[in-house]
Design an enzyme around this catalytic site. Structure first.
Site, short mmCIF file in Angstrom:
data_model
loop_
_atom_site.label_atom_id
_atom_site.label_comp_id
_atom_site.label_asym_id
_atom_site.label_seq_id
_atom_site.Cartn_x
_atom_site.Cartn_y
_atom_site.Cartn_z
N ASN A 211 43.45 35.48 41.47
CA ASN A 211 42.68 36.71 40.76
C ASN A 211 41.01 36.52 40.77
O ASN A 211 40.72 35.59 41.63
CB ASN A 211 43.27 37.19 39.37
CG ASN A 211 43.06 36.05 38.28
OD1 ASN A 211 41.96 35.26 38.73
ND2 ASN A 211 43.90 35.74 37.28
N ARG A 212 40.54 37.48 40.47
CA ARG A 212 38.95 37.37 40.35
C ARG A 212 38.42 36.11 39.92
O ARG A 212 37.67 35.44 40.36
CB ARG A 212 38.61 38.70 39.78
CG ARG A 212 36.93 38.78 39.82
CD ARG A 212 36.35 39.45 38.81
NE ARG A 212 36.90 41.11 39.04
CZ ARG A 212 36.39 42.10 39.55
NH1 ARG A 212 35.31 42.04 40.07
NH2 ARG A 212 36.98 43.33 39.69
N ASP A 281 52.58 38.55 38.69
CA ASP A 281 53.96 38.00 39.38
C ASP A 281 54.31 39.10 40.13
O ASP A 281 55.26 39.05 40.97
CB ASP A 281 54.83 37.77 38.03
CG ASP A 281 54.34 36.66 37.21
OD1 ASP A 281 53.89 35.52 37.71
OD2 ASP A 281 55.04 36.50 35.95
#
Length: 524
Positions: A211-212, A281
Site C-alpha cells: 500500500n501507500r 486481502d
C-alpha cells in the site's frame, strides 16, 4: 476499458487452483452494550450479548478466494490450542484445503480479540483489542516441514499467494525456497508484503502489492501523487527483480507498474467507507484469482479496484462473491440497479447493517405507476430506522393479485425507479403473493405498511412480532392511488376501436398493497 468490458473479463475468469501461504490470524469479537462506567475503576462496562470468530490474515485471503470461486489450499502455522482448532474448522467450513497447515506446539495461534461496544443507539466502536501472538521466526524444524508441505504439489496450482503479516511465518529462507520452486514450475507468485519493510525476502516474485505507506517505507520517499507511485513502483521492480508492482493508493485507486517501466493509474469510484479492514486481502485475492484464471493484469487491477470498493463498504472482513461483482459492474447499465438485490443478498446485507447497530425497516407493495402516495409511505417508512428494504411484487404476482391488465410498469423498471430514491436502500423483487418468505429471511426490526390498517391486519405482522420486531402503519394521501390514476387516464383518453391496454375495469384501491388480502378500510 468500460464496465461492460470488465463484465466480459469476469465471465471469462476460470475457477483456478490457488495456494495461499502466510500468517493465519483468528479475529474474535465480543460485542454488547457499553452504557455505564464501572464502580471499581474508571472503565467502561461491556454487557456482552454476542461472541463470534472470523478468519483473518492469510486465512481471510483464502475465504475471499473461495468467494471468487477458486479452489484454495492454505499453508501456514497454528498452535496446539483451541484457537488453532477453531481456525481449521472455519477454513474447512469455507471449503479450504488445510492439509499443509503445520501445528507448532511451541507457539500460540495468532488471535486478535476485539471488544466492541454500542451506546446511545450509535454505531458500535472498539473499546480495546487484545492480541495473543508470537512473532518470532519459525524454528528450523517447522520451517522445513512447512516448506516441504507447500512445495509438495506446487505444480498442481495456478498461482501462489503470500500474505505476510510479520508474525514469523514468512521467513526469508522459507520464501526463497518457495518462490524459486514456483518459478521453476512457471507459477505466478503474488505477495502482499509486511508493513515493516524487509522486502528483499520477496525477490523474484511475479507481483508485489504494497500500500501507500508500505511503499513509502520501502523506497524511502513520500507517495503523494500518481507520479510518485509510478517512480516508487519502478524502484521496487528493479530492486526486487519482480515483474510488476501494484501499489494501492486508497482513495486515489491503484498504480500498476511493470519491470519495463511502463505504468498506468486506475482511479477508484468514490464510495462511503465504513471499514477498511480486509481491503488489502480482497485486492490480493482478486489479483491472484484473476492472474491464475487467465485474466490480463490490466483487467485484474480494475477488478481488484471494484472488489476493494465493495469490501470497504462493509463492517469487518466480508466475502465478496462473483455475483456481487457482476451486479456492481452492471449497476451503471440501469438506473439504480446497484440497490436491486435478491432475497439471499438482502438477508446478508441486513445482518451486516444490524451488526453495526442499525435498525432495518421493511415495507412492500406493487408500486405500479409510482406516485406521491407511494413516496409518502416510503419516506415515512425510512424514518422508522436506518436502512429501508422495499419488497416489490413480481409481474406474475401482480397479475394474480390485481388482474391481467396489471402491472402497467414491468418489475425491472418498477424496481429501478424505487432504487433511484434516496430514502430506499435496497429493493427485492419477490414472486410470492405475500412477503412472508422475505420477512423470514431478512428479519426486519420494523415492518411498515401504508393505509388505514389496524396493526394486526398488516400481512406479516405475526412473523415480525414473533422475534420481537414491531409493526407500524403510515398515513395516506386521500384520493391518490394507481387505480384512480389509471381510471382518470382512461376517461380522458380518446375513444379508439381497439381497447386500451389499461382500459379494463380495475378494483378500487387506496395504495396498491397487493399482498394484503383483507379488504381496505377507508377513513370516515
Amino acid at each position: 476499458m468500460t464496465r461492460s468490458d470488465l463484465l466480459g473479463a469476469l465471465e471469462r475468469l476460470t475457477r483456478p487452483r490457488v495456494l495461499v501461504l502466510g500468517d493465519l490470524i483468528l479475529d474474535r469479537y465480543t460485542c454488547g452494550d457499553a452504557q455505564r462506567v464501572s464502580q471499581e475503576a474508571p472503565i467502561v462496562v461491556l454487557r456482552a450479548d454476542e461472541r463470534k470468530a472470523q478468519l483473518g490474515g492469510a486465512a481471510n485471503v483464502c475465504q475471499m478466494l473461495r468467494g471468487l470461486e477458486a479452489t484454495v489450499t492454505c499453508a501456514g502455522v497454528v498452535g496446539n490450542d483451541d484457537a488453532g482448532r477453531q481456525m481449521r474448522t472455519l477454513l474447512k467450513e469455507a471449503g479450504v484445503d488445510c492439509s499443509p497447515i503445520v501445528c507448532d506446539n511451541a507457539r500460540p495461534t495468532t488471535v486478535k480479540e476485539r471488544f466492541v461496544g454500542r451506546a446511545g443507539g450509535r454505531h458500535p466502536n472498539q473499546i480495546v483489542r487484545v492480541d495473543t501472538e508470537c512473532c518470532d521466526p519459525l524454528s528450523a524444524t517447522v520451517e522445513r516441514k512447512l516448506l516441504d508441505l507447500a512445495t509438495e504439489q506446487l505444480a498442481a496450482y495456478d498461482a501462489l499467494l503470500i500474505s505476510d503479516y510479520a508474525k514469523g511465518v514468512c521467513t526469508p529462507k522459507l520464501l526463497r525456497g518457495l518462490i524459486q520452486a514456483a518459478r521453476d514450475a512457471k507459477i505466478p507468485v503474488l505477495v502482499d508484503p509486511r508493513r515493516d519493510g524487509g522486502f528483499d525476502r520477496y525477490r523474484g516474485a511475479t507481483l508485489i502489492k504494497p500500500n501507500r505507506a508500505e511503499t513509502a517505507a520501502a523506497v524511502g520517499q513520500r507517495i503523494d501523487s500518481g507520479d510518485d507511485a509510478r517512480e516508487a513502483g519502478r524502484k521496487l521492480c528493479r530492486r526486487l527483480a519482480v515483474e510488476m508492482a501494484v501499489i494501492t493508493l486508497d482513495r486515489d485507486g491503484m498504480a500498476l507498474v511493470r519491470h519495463d517501466g511502463t505504468s498506468q493509474l486506475v482511479p477508484t469510484t468514490v464510495r462511503s467507507v465504513y471499514d477498511i479492514t480486509g481491503a488489502g486481502d480482497m485486492v490480493l485475492a482478486t489479483l491472484g484469482a484473476c492472474l491464475a484464471g487467465g485474466v490480463a493484469i490490466e483487467d485484474a487491477v480494475r477488478l481488484a479496484n471494484v472488489t476493494a470498493g465493495l469490501e470497504v463498504q462493509r463492517p469487518g472482513t466480508a466475502v465478496v462473491t462473483r455475483d456481487e461483482i457482476q451486479a456492481e459492474l452492471a449497476s451503471t447499465q440501469r438506473l439504480g440497479s446497484r440497490k436491486v438485490v435478491d432475497c439471499q443478498t438482502a438477508a446478508r446485507l441486513a445482518e451486516e447493517h444490524r451488526s453495526r447497530g442499525e435498525t432495518i425497516v421493511f415495507t412492500n407493495g406493487c408500486f405500479d405507476l409510482l406516485h406521491v402516495g407511494h413516496l409518502q409511505v416510503l419516506a415515512e417508512s425510512a424514518a422508522h430506522g436506518d436502512v429501508l428494504v422495499v419488497g416489490v411484487n413480481s409481474d406474475s404476482s401482480v397479475r394474480r393479485l390485481k388482474g391481467s391488465a396489471r402491472p402497467i410498469i414491468n418489475e425491472r423498471d418498477r424496481a429501478a425507479l424505487l432504487a433511484a430514491l434516496g430514502c430506499v436502500d435496497y429493493v427485492v423483487v419477490y414472486e410470492d403473493d405475500t412477503p412472508h418468505p422475505l420477512l423470514h429471511a431478512i428479519r426486519p426490526d420494523v415492518l411498515v405498511k401504508g393505509g388505514t390498517y389496524a396493526l394486526d391486519e398488516v400481512v406479516g405482522h405475526e412473523v415480525v412480532e414473533s422475534y420481537g420486531g414491531r409493526v407500524a402503519v403510515t398515513g395516506t394521501i386521500d384520493g391518490i392511488s394507481t387505480t384512480r390514476i389509471v381510471e382518470s387516464l382512461n376517461r380522458e383518453a380518446p375513444q379508439a376501436s381497439t381497447p386500451s391496454p389499461i382500459a379494463k375495469p380495475l378494483e378500487t384501491e387506496v395504495d396498491d398493497p397487493p399482498e394484503n388480502t383483507k379488504p381496505l378500510r377507508r377513513a370516515g
